[in-house]
Design an enzyme around this catalytic site. Structure first.
Site, PDB file in Angstrom:
ATOM      1  CG  HIS A 183     -14.938  -0.357   1.317  1.00  0.00           C
ATOM      2  ND1 HIS A 183     -14.216  -0.396   2.470  1.00  0.00           N
ATOM      3  CD2 HIS A 183     -14.942  -1.617   0.818  1.00  0.00           C
ATOM      4  CE1 HIS A 183     -13.779  -1.637   2.660  1.00  0.00           C
ATOM      5  NE2 HIS A 183     -14.200  -2.393   1.674  1.00  0.00           N
ATOM      6  CG  HIS A 223      -8.759   4.901   2.806  1.00  0.00           C
ATOM      7  ND1 HIS A 223      -9.771   4.641   3.702  1.00  0.00           N
ATOM      8  CD2 HIS A 223      -8.158   3.711   2.553  1.00  0.00           C
ATOM      9  CE1 HIS A 223      -9.773   3.352   3.994  1.00  0.00           C
ATOM     10  NE2 HIS A 223      -8.813   2.758   3.301  1.00  0.00           N
ATOM     11  CG  HIS A 229     -11.375   0.676   0.003  1.00  0.00           C
ATOM     12  ND1 HIS A 229     -11.367  -0.647   0.393  1.00  0.00           N
ATOM     13  CD2 HIS A 229     -10.487   1.305   0.828  1.00  0.00           C
ATOM     14  CE1 HIS A 229     -10.523  -0.786   1.415  1.00  0.00           C
ATOM     15  NE2 HIS A 229      -9.971   0.369   1.693  1.00  0.00           N
ATOM     16  CG  ASP A 285      -1.998  -1.109   1.149  1.00  0.00           C
ATOM     17  OD1 ASP A 285      -1.976  -1.891   0.188  1.00  0.00           O
ATOM     18  OD2 ASP A 285      -2.834  -1.192   2.070  1.00  0.00           O
ATOM     19  CE  LYS A 300      -3.959  -4.407   1.185  1.00  0.00           C
ATOM     20  NZ  LYS A 300      -4.714  -3.338   1.872  1.00  0.00           N
ATOM     21  CB  CYS A 327      -2.305  -2.998   5.138  1.00  0.00           C
ATOM     22  SG  CYS A 327      -4.021  -2.447   4.963  1.00  0.00           S
ATOM     23  CG  ASP A 344      -6.654  -0.168   1.188  1.00  0.00           C
ATOM     24  OD1 ASP A 344      -6.904  -1.354   1.457  1.00  0.00           O
ATOM     25  OD2 ASP A 344      -7.157   0.793   1.810  1.00  0.00           O
TER      26      ASP A 344
HETATM   27  C1  VGL Z   1      -4.934   0.499   5.704  1.00  0.00           C
HETATM   28  C2  VGL Z   1      -6.594   1.269   7.083  1.00  0.00           C
HETATM   29  C3  VGL Z   1      -7.517   1.160   6.066  1.00  0.00           C
HETATM   30  C4  VGL Z   1      -3.492   0.154   5.540  1.00  0.00           C
HETATM   31  C5  VGL Z   1      -5.850   0.385   4.683  1.00  0.00           C
HETATM   32  O1  VGL Z   1      -2.974   0.134   4.384  1.00  0.00           O
HETATM   33  O2  VGL Z   1      -2.818  -0.110   6.562  1.00  0.00           O
HETATM   34  N1  VGL Z   1      -5.316   0.931   6.907  1.00  0.00           N
HETATM   35  N2  VGL Z   1      -7.125   0.712   4.865  1.00  0.00           N
HETATM   36 ZN    ZN Z   2      -8.514   0.725   3.260  1.00  0.00          ZN
END
Ligand code: VGL
Ligand code: ZN
Length: 211
Positions: free
Chosen positions: A56, A85, A52, A12, A110, A155, A50
């Site tokens: 979401h 996000h 979404h 990410d 994901k 993550c 990430d």
């Molecule tokens: C993440 C919160 C929500 C991460 C992703 O990449 O750690 N944290 N979505």
């Molecule tokens: Zn996320």
């Protein structure tokens, strides 16, 4: 150079997790050059994003009267509500432009199911829907997974725990990761990682082939 049975999983490294982003991780941008150096030592690199849909379930904005960083009970368990996000196709969801990993072989996206979050690169938050990454890694003969990126306590930690649970030897590279650290989440994550047998390493040692 690392063995063919090692993979580097870069988690990410997207603008929404960088300073100024929608879900900024403090000093998150500092890991990009470290990730680039590490990637040069690995023949096999996999990235995650990430990714979404705008409706979401993890977005506070989709729960009336809720604000970011509260938790709600969902059918699969407790869910932290986040600011909007990494919406599919937006600039915030793009990988950092300074990420220099042309040899990355795969990008795992994901969190694309509207009703289920997925911190982990392996298993969604319902803890039963696989992303396919474990099968891919096994099929190409990977034995050891090096994880780093954003965020250490979400993550990256969840991916490392699931890599270990899937039977891979697993190493989390601490200085190539940065944490959100919400209500003690970083300390909790390290406790779980240690208990699961995930090794904690620094990038210099990984580059020196000593971890
Ligand atoms: C993440 C919160 C929500 C991460 C992703 O990449 O750690 N944290 N979505
Ligand atoms: Zn996320």
């Amino acid at each position: 150079m690392r063995n063919a049975d090692d993979v580097l999983l870069l988690i990410d490294l997207q603008y929404d997790f960088m300073p100024g982003g929608a879900l900024a991780v403090a000093r998150g941008d500092e890991v990009v050059p470290v990730a680039n150096r590490l990637a040069q030592g690995f023949g096999h690199v996999v990235l995650t994003q990430d990714w979404h849909p705008v409706r979401h379930v993890s977005f506070a904005a989709n729960h009336a009267g809720r604000t970011p960083f509260e938790t709600v009970a969902l059918p699969y368990g407790e869910q932290v509500l986040w600011p909007v996000h990494c919406v599919q196709g937006t600039e915030g969801a793009a990988l950092h432009r300074d990420l220099d990993v042309p040899h990355a072989r795969a990008v795992i996206r994901k969190g694309h199911h509207a009703d289920v979050d997925s911190y982990s690169a392996f298993l969604e938050a319902d803890r039963k829907t696989p992303t396919g990454l474990a099968g891919y890694l096994r099929e190409v003969g990977v034995k050891r997974v090096y994880c780093c990126g954003l965020a250490t306590d979400y993550c990256v930690a969840w991916s490392a725990l699931d890599a270990r649970a899937a039977g891979f030897e697993t190493v989390l590279i601490e200085d190539a990761s940065r944490a959100i650290d919400l209500n003690g989440s970083l300390a909790t994550a390290w406790d779980q990682l240690r208990a699961a047998g995930v090794k904690r390493a620094q990038s210099a040692d990984v580059l020196a082939l000593s971890v």
